[in-house]
Design an enzyme around this catalytic site. Sequence first.
Site, mmCIF file in Angstrom:
data_model
loop_
_atom_site.group_PDB
_atom_site.id
_atom_site.type_symbol
_atom_site.label_atom_id
_atom_site.label_comp_id
_atom_site.label_asym_id
_atom_site.label_seq_id
_atom_site.Cartn_x
_atom_site.Cartn_y
_atom_site.Cartn_z
ATOM 1 N N GLY A 112 0.843 -1.186 0.000
ATOM 2 C CA GLY A 112 0.000 0.000 0.000
ATOM 3 C C GLY A 112 0.881 1.240 0.000
ATOM 4 O O GLY A 112 0.796 2.083 0.887
ATOM 5 N N GLU A 130 0.445 -1.289 -4.767
ATOM 6 C CA GLU A 130 -0.664 -0.363 -4.550
ATOM 7 C C GLU A 130 -1.851 -0.841 -5.371
ATOM 8 O O GLU A 130 -1.708 -1.260 -6.510
ATOM 9 C CB GLU A 130 -0.227 1.046 -4.962
ATOM 10 N N LEU A 131 -3.029 -0.766 -4.761
ATOM 11 C CA LEU A 131 -4.228 -1.288 -5.410
ATOM 12 C C LEU A 131 -4.874 -0.276 -6.353
ATOM 13 O O LEU A 131 -5.468 -0.644 -7.357
ATOM 14 C CB LEU A 131 -5.219 -1.733 -4.317
ATOM 15 N N ASP A 181 -5.510 1.472 5.504
ATOM 16 C CA ASP A 181 -6.927 1.781 5.661
ATOM 17 C C ASP A 181 -7.412 1.227 7.011
ATOM 18 O O ASP A 181 -7.237 0.047 7.284
ATOM 19 C CB ASP A 181 -7.672 1.090 4.503
ATOM 20 N N THR A 216 6.687 9.572 4.311
ATOM 21 C CA THR A 216 5.480 9.331 3.525
ATOM 22 C C THR A 216 4.585 10.556 3.508
ATOM 23 O O THR A 216 4.605 11.377 4.420
ATOM 24 C CB THR A 216 4.664 8.160 4.113
#
Lengths: 440, 258
Positions: free
Chosen positions: B80, B103-104, B159, B234
């Site tokens: 992610g 990463e989706l 998430d 990040t």
Amino acid sequence: MEDDDSMIASEGNNKEAMEVEVAPALISVHPAQDSVAVAVGCELRVFNLREGCSITLGAESGEACDHKESIRAIRYGAKGKVFVSAGDDKVVKIWSTDSWRCLYSVPTEKKVSAVAISDNGQFVCYADKFGVVWVVELDELHENQTPVQKKGSPLLAHYCSIITSLEFSPDGNFIVTADRDFKIRVTMLPKKPIDGAHEIQSYCLGHTEFVSCLAFVYNQEFPQGYLVSGSGDSTVRLWDFASGLLLHTCEVGSEVGHQQTNGTENNHFAVTDLCATPDGSAIFVAVQGLPGILVLSCNLSAKTLSVLRVVSISGEDFIPTSLGSSLTSDFLWMVMGVSNLPGFDSSSLARVRVISGLNKCNLGSVEEDDNIKILEDKQVPCGEKVLEKLQGSLCIDKDVFSAAAEAVKASMRNLLIKKQYSSERREFRKRGRNDRKGKR
Amino acid sequence: MKLEEAATQESNPCISKSTRLPRKRFYRARAHSNPLSDSHFPVPISPHHVDYSLHFPQFFPSPNSDSDSDSRKIEFADIGCGFGGLLISLATLFPNTLMIGMELRDKVTEYVKERILALRISNPNQYQNVSVVRTNSMKYIPNYFSKSQLSKMFFLFPDPHFKEKNHRRRVISPFLLDEYAYVIKEGGIIYTITDVEELGEWMKSCLENHPLFEGLTDEELEADPVVKLLKCATEEGQKVERNGGQTFTAVFRRIAMK
């Protein structure tokens, strides 16, 4: 606009098609061939082969103990003392094979897709449609009057994938799970499985469609054995499961293609079930679209699989949905059937056929066909009585065979193959999504 | 030909004219993606099928050939990875280690891809060891990495999935830790950080209760240069820092079964 309408219409059709869900018939044979069980829809039919009589489940206890919805998995324990059945009604039932009384009933959260019993009979595992495998520890077998309620503990999980097959390795050190996402996972079985199985030994990766069935091949020379898997990609593969190494791939699609006379649809000959002979030298393979059964020879020292022959069945379009054999006897039991047949008078179908010569099929060469023989109805062990019980009746309308084969094929596709949408269709489907609503 | 390419790049509004980096506002995506849904992107059949020449062309010039002298494997995985902030920092800190972000969300993946390409051009011989792939790591980790291949795995600001019904969508869970333990080698380290206290507690307790992981001591945390990056490298971390929020880290080592 017209486009949209047609899309809406076809969406509706899809939904309808999905709703007619059918379950294939299943068969399982007692390891010493004391009895044989067939599951069709929610019905479980058992015949005692030793005494030649049919068995009524839970006769003594007198309470209703049937499954309420389609049974998806049945299996005898390796010692033959217990029998497990489970399916869409979210209850795993563990039966005594002496009294055929339900000893344990295990309520589950989700529909069950596979079951297995450890070789020592201590643990029963079941997998649900969300990819979680649960374990139940059995106490000393006791003959209580009422079924004991048990609760499963989670053992391992495939992330949100339907587990299609579940097997303990011959040495009892591993549990192997296969799923619709092309994966086979080999997990170390801890001494106390109740705490979960956390150590993954390997993944066997190579299939390019859902994995439908697993079997172990082993003999005295190779006691650890190898794993054999069948898949929707029309292959049977041989694995060194301890390392996850793919040893050999055997294409069965071409073999089936030869057999097909009309040759309308040349793809998707999904393998539905596998059954290995006790010495691991031959593997019987049920393939969608193939009337009869495919025999593969398995060379454990060369680590190869090869097509031996196709045993065809004359007189009917018999495409097995499930296979079973005992550890000792010479027979392969096959069933073709379906829980319900949309659009037909007959509500369900089950046809049982038996092949003899299981233990000799490796000796003969390809030309010497006489070893493997399809038995006529009168020749099967215990004769027509057993068929009457397992099939529900002796005479089967042969017209429904192809419809049943189609229904089984369609439901398997719906269940295990990802829906493919064109890009427009995908956009269209997104329109109904909550975060897009009101934007149009 | 070259000129033409340059011209199209010049006019590409998604790329900043001054830094040549992709501009984030053209890669907007929803913050969440359903990890349970069926995926329709290509997935390698097995780790042997991962084409290193696509990801690291300088080290692996020819596709899928064993003749490449380089036998390195990907060692760091940022699960992610979002907009790729951590990867970019790690790329120069560990210049000889291959690393990949997963990463989706496809737009975000595209952004990271463009970002890495731009950095490779403006900094010759740097950032050659970093790449990104669009995939669902919760489903396909074993398709990318073989047993004990990784030495570090990152789960930064995942998430939170607050509802109990949705806890199974969390990227750290007891079952998924089994898979992570499979791809991480003994002694390898798993880094997690979040600004959601509830999730922080959850990730920590999942790791504490797993027999194949043990927590790092305070001294070890202090000595690890990567731990400092979790907060500041990040995009999510910087956002939390700006807003003066709290963060919760859990850093654990892969150990052998007792």
